[in-house]
Design a protein around this motif. Structure first.
Motif, PDB file in Angstrom:
ATOM      1  N   SER A 204     -13.768  10.178 -33.727  1.00 59.66           N
ATOM      2  CA  SER A 204     -13.077   8.799 -34.555  1.00 59.66           C
ATOM      3  C   SER A 204     -11.810  10.606 -34.575  1.00 59.66           C
ATOM      4  O   SER A 204     -11.692  11.603 -35.548  1.00 59.66           O
ATOM      5  CB  SER A 204     -13.170   8.302 -35.120  1.00 59.66           C
ATOM      6  OG  SER A 204     -13.597   8.988 -36.004  1.00 59.66           O
ATOM      7  N   ARG A 205     -10.516   9.590 -34.791  1.00 53.66           N
ATOM      8  CA  ARG A 205      -9.167  10.655 -35.470  1.00 53.66           C
ATOM      9  C   ARG A 205      -9.341  10.214 -37.114  1.00 53.66           C
ATOM     10  O   ARG A 205      -9.604   8.571 -37.095  1.00 53.66           O
ATOM     11  CB  ARG A 205      -8.233  10.118 -35.011  1.00 53.66           C
ATOM     12  CG  ARG A 205      -7.479  10.965 -33.419  1.00 53.66           C
ATOM     13  CD  ARG A 205      -7.694  12.578 -33.485  1.00 53.66           C
ATOM     14  NE  ARG A 205      -9.865  11.964 -33.044  1.00 53.66           N
ATOM     15  CZ  ARG A 205      -9.600  13.835 -33.014  1.00 53.66           C
ATOM     16  NH1 ARG A 205      -8.820  14.431 -32.942  1.00 53.66           N
ATOM     17  NH2 ARG A 205     -11.163  14.021 -33.062  1.00 53.66           N
ATOM     18  N   ARG A 206      -8.886  10.729 -37.481  1.00 52.58           N
ATOM     19  CA  ARG A 206      -8.844  10.476 -39.516  1.00 52.58           C
ATOM     20  C   ARG A 206      -7.925   9.752 -39.645  1.00 52.58           C
ATOM     21  O   ARG A 206      -8.182   8.702 -40.412  1.00 52.58           O
ATOM     22  CB  ARG A 206      -7.914  11.959 -40.044  1.00 52.58           C
ATOM     23  CG  ARG A 206      -7.696  11.269 -41.576  1.00 52.58           C
ATOM     24  CD  ARG A 206      -7.844  12.638 -42.147  1.00 52.58           C
ATOM     25  NE  ARG A 206      -8.700  13.839 -42.139  1.00 52.58           N
ATOM     26  CZ  ARG A 206      -8.231  15.112 -42.313  1.00 52.58           C
ATOM     27  NH1 ARG A 206      -7.302  15.770 -42.953  1.00 52.58           N
ATOM     28  NH2 ARG A 206      -9.356  16.303 -42.069  1.00 52.58           N
ATOM     29  N   ASN A 207      -6.763   9.381 -38.963  1.00 55.88           N
ATOM     30  CA  ASN A 207      -5.904   7.721 -39.120  1.00 55.88           C
ATOM     31  C   ASN A 207      -5.528   7.449 -37.677  1.00 55.88           C
ATOM     32  O   ASN A 207      -5.213   8.448 -36.608  1.00 55.88           O
ATOM     33  CB  ASN A 207      -5.446   8.056 -40.284  1.00 55.88           C
ATOM     34  CG  ASN A 207      -4.100   8.743 -41.035  1.00 55.88           C
ATOM     35  OD1 ASN A 207      -3.720   9.027 -40.036  1.00 55.88           O
ATOM     36  ND2 ASN A 207      -4.264   9.598 -41.791  1.00 55.88           N
ATOM     37  N   LEU A 208      -4.371   6.364 -37.833  1.00 54.02           N
ATOM     38  CA  LEU A 208      -3.371   6.252 -36.514  1.00 54.02           C
ATOM     39  C   LEU A 208      -2.545   7.707 -36.531  1.00 54.02           C
ATOM     40  O   LEU A 208      -1.923   7.511 -35.662  1.00 54.02           O
ATOM     41  CB  LEU A 208      -2.770   5.097 -36.965  1.00 54.02           C
ATOM     42  CG  LEU A 208      -3.963   3.921 -37.534  1.00 54.02           C
ATOM     43  CD1 LEU A 208      -2.804   2.773 -37.335  1.00 54.02           C
ATOM     44  CD2 LEU A 208      -4.814   3.840 -35.748  1.00 54.02           C
ATOM     45  N   ASN A 209      -2.204   8.325 -37.405  1.00 50.66           N
ATOM     46  CA  ASN A 209      -0.967   9.900 -37.400  1.00 50.66           C
ATOM     47  C   ASN A 209      -1.374  11.283 -37.380  1.00 50.66           C
ATOM     48  O   ASN A 209      -1.145  11.924 -36.494  1.00 50.66           O
ATOM     49  CB  ASN A 209       0.311   9.382 -38.303  1.00 50.66           C
ATOM     50  CG  ASN A 209       1.254   7.958 -37.968  1.00 50.66           C
ATOM     51  OD1 ASN A 209       1.252   7.487 -37.199  1.00 50.66           O
ATOM     52  ND2 ASN A 209       1.467   8.110 -39.242  1.00 50.66           N
ATOM     53  N   ASP A 210      -3.031  11.133 -38.351  1.00 55.11           N
ATOM     54  CA  ASP A 210      -3.558  11.850 -37.960  1.00 55.11           C
ATOM     55  C   ASP A 210      -3.999  12.247 -36.838  1.00 55.11           C
ATOM     56  O   ASP A 210      -5.226  11.851 -36.945  1.00 55.11           O
ATOM     57  CB  ASP A 210      -4.009  12.322 -39.052  1.00 55.11           C
ATOM     58  CG  ASP A 210      -3.874  14.183 -40.003  1.00 55.11           C
ATOM     59  OD1 ASP A 210      -4.509  14.399 -38.785  1.00 55.11           O
ATOM     60  OD2 ASP A 210      -4.525  13.893 -41.118  1.00 55.11           O
ATOM     61  N   GLN A 211      -4.082  13.249 -35.850  1.00 57.09           N
ATOM     62  CA  GLN A 211      -4.802  13.971 -35.446  1.00 57.09           C
ATOM     63  C   GLN A 211      -6.362  14.713 -35.366  1.00 57.09           C
ATOM     64  O   GLN A 211      -7.356  15.577 -34.478  1.00 57.09           O
ATOM     65  CB  GLN A 211      -4.157  14.781 -34.482  1.00 57.09           C
ATOM     66  CG  GLN A 211      -3.754  13.467 -32.873  1.00 57.09           C
ATOM     67  CD  GLN A 211      -3.768  12.726 -31.940  1.00 57.09           C
ATOM     68  OE1 GLN A 211      -4.880  12.616 -31.868  1.00 57.09           O
ATOM     69  NE2 GLN A 211      -3.162  11.639 -33.114  1.00 57.09           N
ATOM     70  N   ALA A 212      -6.682  15.390 -37.021  1.00 60.23           N
ATOM     71  CA  ALA A 212      -7.913  15.740 -37.414  1.00 60.23           C
ATOM     72  C   ALA A 212      -8.876  15.078 -36.954  1.00 60.23           C
ATOM     73  O   ALA A 212      -8.784  13.822 -37.047  1.00 60.23           O
ATOM     74  CB  ALA A 212      -7.377  16.233 -38.621  1.00 60.23           C
ATOM     75  N   PRO A 213     -10.199  15.270 -36.911  1.00 59.69           N
ATOM     76  CA  PRO A 213     -11.569  14.892 -36.717  1.00 59.69           C
ATOM     77  C   PRO A 213     -11.953  13.703 -37.752  1.00 59.69           C
ATOM     78  O   PRO A 213     -11.532  14.482 -38.927  1.00 59.69           O
ATOM     79  CB  PRO A 213     -12.340  15.521 -36.962  1.00 59.69           C
ATOM     80  CG  PRO A 213     -11.252  17.117 -36.662  1.00 59.69           C
ATOM     81  CD  PRO A 213     -10.040  16.776 -36.999  1.00 59.69           C
ATOM     82  N   GLY A 214     -12.009  12.627 -37.835  1.00 56.64           N
ATOM     83  CA  GLY A 214     -12.154  11.586 -38.826  1.00 56.64           C
ATOM     84  C   GLY A 214     -13.901  12.262 -38.505  1.00 56.64           C
ATOM     85  O   GLY A 214     -14.706  12.750 -38.524  1.00 56.64           O
ATOM     86  N   VAL A 215     -15.014  10.283 -39.266  1.00 59.33           N
ATOM     87  CA  VAL A 215     -16.145  10.450 -39.744  1.00 59.33           C
ATOM     88  C   VAL A 215     -16.812  10.645 -38.868  1.00 59.33           C
ATOM     89  O   VAL A 215     -17.990  10.392 -39.036  1.00 59.33           O
ATOM     90  CB  VAL A 215     -15.901  10.227 -41.014  1.00 59.33           C
ATOM     91  CG1 VAL A 215     -14.971  11.205 -42.360  1.00 59.33           C
ATOM     92  CG2 VAL A 215     -15.289   9.301 -40.703  1.00 59.33           C
ATOM     93  N   TYR A 216     -15.986   9.783 -37.706  1.00 58.71           N
ATOM     94  CA  TYR A 216     -17.200   8.576 -36.659  1.00 58.71           C
ATOM     95  C   TYR A 216     -17.481   9.604 -35.783  1.00 58.71           C
ATOM     96  O   TYR A 216     -16.565  10.103 -35.068  1.00 58.71           O
ATOM     97  CB  TYR A 216     -16.635   7.811 -36.797  1.00 58.71           C
ATOM     98  CG  TYR A 216     -16.629   6.461 -38.005  1.00 58.71           C
ATOM     99  CD1 TYR A 216     -17.841   6.240 -38.213  1.00 58.71           C
ATOM    100  CD2 TYR A 216     -15.419   6.483 -38.275  1.00 58.71           C
ATOM    101  CE1 TYR A 216     -18.015   5.616 -39.522  1.00 58.71           C
ATOM    102  CE2 TYR A 216     -15.456   5.588 -39.366  1.00 58.71           C
ATOM    103  CZ  TYR A 216     -16.622   4.818 -40.125  1.00 58.71           C
ATOM    104  OH  TYR A 216     -16.332   4.125 -41.013  1.00 58.71           O
TER     105      TYR A 216
END
Length: 712
Positions: free
Chosen positions: A127-139
């Motif tokens: 997943s992405r970090r948030n709607l704007n940030d393309q950094a990898p998220g936690v899922y």
């Protein structure tokens, strides 16, 4: 493909791929998500001297394909399927790197989801970090060697599995059995194991994405926005730690947000929450009296705040369970425990402990030498569970249990009646957050509870854009209420048969026919158990503000386990829409819904009831309307069948198609009728219906009294 700026104050850029024909920017792949480029530097995408594709910012390489290039010259090409490839300039089949092998959060048609057993390449999604940030998220989600997809939090805690591949679909995603949009493929051999899909209609804009929220979603673009028709897991609160620390997840309430802070805590970063990144959770408002004595500066000691109906984190079994540090993955649960949360006395000056019994608490201890806080959540699990009769049936479904007094207030003492349905009346109401609702009051105790359980079971566990949504229920004493989403355009019959109704244009009628077919196809083929509606008629087809149809009133539905092909039941349904097997009293299948649907199709065409005086023409009063349809199909003149209120503004090809489909649906023999999945394909134009034969029953009607089997 291009450089995608974020919406942050400091503009960051990413190399990304998005849908060209979707006006709402939807990124499907990004290269440098964890290394964004600020607006202070001009990035450059180029082929390096060694043939790799790189992003340069000044003299620094921000990102590279890291490919093992063996050709003298390479080129980067974005293919029509969304795959960015680095290949030889002289041989297009000589590919050194491709974005399909290094996905971010989106599985595109034709891409492989899985691993190469030889090279070890693992195509997983993050997943992405948030709607704007393309950094990898936690899922993240990966395909295991056991042929199941698995979702996890921080690559450590698994919270959902698709179940194994059964040859057609993953066991926990039965909606995949509907192949209206996609063809699925699963490969497991000595070289690789992967899942892939292709589109039935390549012009369809389709996305399978691991959302910021931690759900694996299947979406389709519908002119103005994305429409999600599959969620895994279905309940948002089943996503591990979706709300962050010191929060409660509550997907069962329309009046409250999905995530809210525990008492005495506030959102850590409101800006992140606005972008659907809640991993930062909530922080404590007021420090605790860490000395544990009554000698605090305020002269007050910490107290405990009760939090009822809570699903606790972890797997403590009875007795005393303790959690250290952050408290995460807590959710509201009607059958949950009571948790007592230790808070500063300042937070609880107005709180009075009116509860008695076993204490279930949260306390904070501290190491005096280190002055470090350790949060201890001490839970005494009582053997008592909620006696609510629907808990076991609807855990995690997200249906609200309303109080009867609240429903009386919402409906203004049941003053505005919308209509009368099976076993009860329907009233309009309004929740405290101005959400309009329709409340069905089940009248009479004779069969009320049976219908109540049937409706809650059949509606509460399924979600589809063409099925009415059950918001909640009330079960107090002998009172039984069902709370649905409100449909402002009422039911289909009010527009087809009533003079004061809106005249529905042909395109709307066609979309209603298609939507109802999709809803029934989902009930019959995409639920874990086949659900037979048993009473399809215009009164049970509701229309929302955009005239999108929603199939309603599952009170007569029967489940058929997939190990059984038939069910024996007493005669149900409404005269005029009943299949012959209902009338004969023989076994029934989902094909009874197909028959009823065919009758509804005919009424959509004519704007008149099939049964009754309005179904006969002035020049041929003895001809039952379905017989007329069959005659016009064979001999021409189908334009005369169409509702006169449309003044000829119709698509005659569509009229002929619907007439053929309707006549196939009302065949005497259930085995001659199509399935609802086949009906959907006919109406979507994906396959062509042949000329149907005249049903024997219609022959009998044509030769005798047209109402001989339609009146009781």
């Amino acid at each position: 493909m291009g450089s995608k700026p974020s919406n942050n104050t400091v503009i960051n850029s990413y190399l990304g791929i998005w849908f060209h024909e979707v006006p709402k920017l939807t990124t499907v792949w990004s290269a440098n998500g964890d290394s964004p480029i600020s607006n202070l530097v001009s990035p450059e995408l180029m082929i390096s001297d060694d043939g790799k594709l790189v992003i340069l910012a000044g003299d620094n390489i921000i990102w590279s394909t890291q490919a093992n290039v063996t050709a003298n010259r390479t080129v980067a090409v974005l293919l029509a399927d969304g795959n960015l490839v680095l290949r030889s300039s002289s041989n297009s089949s000589d590919i050194f790197w491709q974005s399909f092998d290094y996905p971010t959060d989106t599985l595109l048609p034709g891409a492989k989801f899985g691993r190469n057993k030889v090279t070890g390449l693992n195509r997983r999604f993050v997943s992405r970090r948030n709607l704007n940030d393309q950094a990898p998220g936690v899922y993240s989600i990966y395909l295991g060697l056991d042929e199941s997809m698995r979702l996890s939090w921080k690559s450590s805690t698994e919270y959902w599995s698709s179940g194994e591949w059964n040859g057609k679909y993953f066991n926990s995603i039965p909606e995949m059995s509907d192949t209206s949009f996609c063809n699925y493929m699963f490969v497991n051999n000595g070289q690789e194991v992967y899942f892939s899909y292709t589109l039935v209609n390549e012009s369809t804009i389709f996305q399978v994405v691991l959302d910021v929220s931690g759900q694996w979603k299947v979406r389709i673009w519908d002119r103005q926005d994305w429409v999600t028709f599959s969620y895994s897991p279905r309940n948002q609160c089943d996503v591990y730690a979706v709300c962050g620390a010191f929060t409660v997840c509550s997907s069962s309430s329309k009046a409250n947000p999905l995530c809210y802070c525990m008492k005495g805590f506030s959102i850590g970063s409101p800006e992140d929450w606005e972008l659907e990144d809640r991993t930062g959770g909530c922080i404590r408002n007021t420090p605790l009296d860490c000395n544990g004595s009554g000698n605090s500066t305020t002269g007050m000691t910490d107290k405990f705040y009760p939090m009822p109906f809570i699903r606790l984190p972890g797997n403590g079994i009875g007795g005393c369970s303790i959690w250290h540090n952050e408290l995460i993955n807590v959710a509201a649960d009607d059958g949950g425990e009571i948790l007592y949360l230790r808070l500063s006395a300042k937070e609880l000056q107005s709180w009075k402990d009116h509860r008695h019994g076993t204490i279930i608490g949260v306390t904070v201890g501290v190491s005096t030498a280190a002055l470090a806080f350790i949060l201890l959540i001490v839970i005494w699990r009582s053997g008592k569970r909620s006696s609510h009769p629907m808990d076991d049936d609807h855990g995690g479904v997200g249906i609200i249990a309303f109080r009867y007094v609240d429903m009386k207030r919402a409906t203004k003492h049941f003053s505005e009646k919308l209509g009368v349905g099976g076993f009860g009346s329907v009233f309009k109401g309004c929740l405290s957050d101005s959400v309009a609702i329709a409340v069905k009051r089940l009248d009479g105790a004779r069969q009320g509870e049976k219908q109540f359980r049937s409706e809650v079971s059949s509606i509460g566990i399924i979600q589809h854009v063409n099925l009415v949504k059950l918001i909640g229920f009330c079960c107090e004493g002998d009172r039984r209420l069902l709370v649905y989403e409100y449909m402002p355009n009422r039911s289909l019959d009010s527009h087809l048969f009533q003079s004061h109704g809106t005249v529905l244009g042909w395109s709307i009628r066609y979309q209603i026919a298609l939507g109802v077919a999709r809803g029934l196809a989902y009930l019959h083929h995409s639920c874990r158990d086949c659900i037979i509606h048993c009473d399809i008629k215009p009164e049970n087809i509701l229309l929302d503000a955009s005239f999108i149809p929603k199939v309603a009133d599952f009170g007569m539905a029967k489940f058929i386990g997939r190990d059984f092909s038939r069910v024996v039941t007493t005669m149900r349904g409404t005269i005029g829409y009943l299949a012959p097997e209902w009338i004969s009293g023989t076994d029934i299948t989902s094909k009874v819904d197909v028959y009823s649907y065919g009758m509804v199709l005919l009424e959509i065409i004519s704007g008149r009831r099939n049964s009754g005086k309005e179904s006969f023409t002035d020049d041929d009063h003895a001809r039952y309307f379905p017989v007329q349809v069959m005659d016009k199909l064979l001999n021409g003149g189908i334009e005369s069948l169409v509702d006169a209120n449309l003044h000829g503004d119709v698509n005659l090809d569509h009229v002929e198609r619907i007439c053929k489909v309707a006549c196939w649906c009302i065949q005497d023999n259930e085995f001659d009728r199509p399935t609802m999945v086949e009906v959907v394909k006919f109406l979507e134009g994906l396959s062509e219906p042949a000329m149907p034969p005249m049903p024997r029953l219609l022959h009998a009607i044509a030769g005798g009294s047209p109402l001989m089997i339609l009146s009781s």
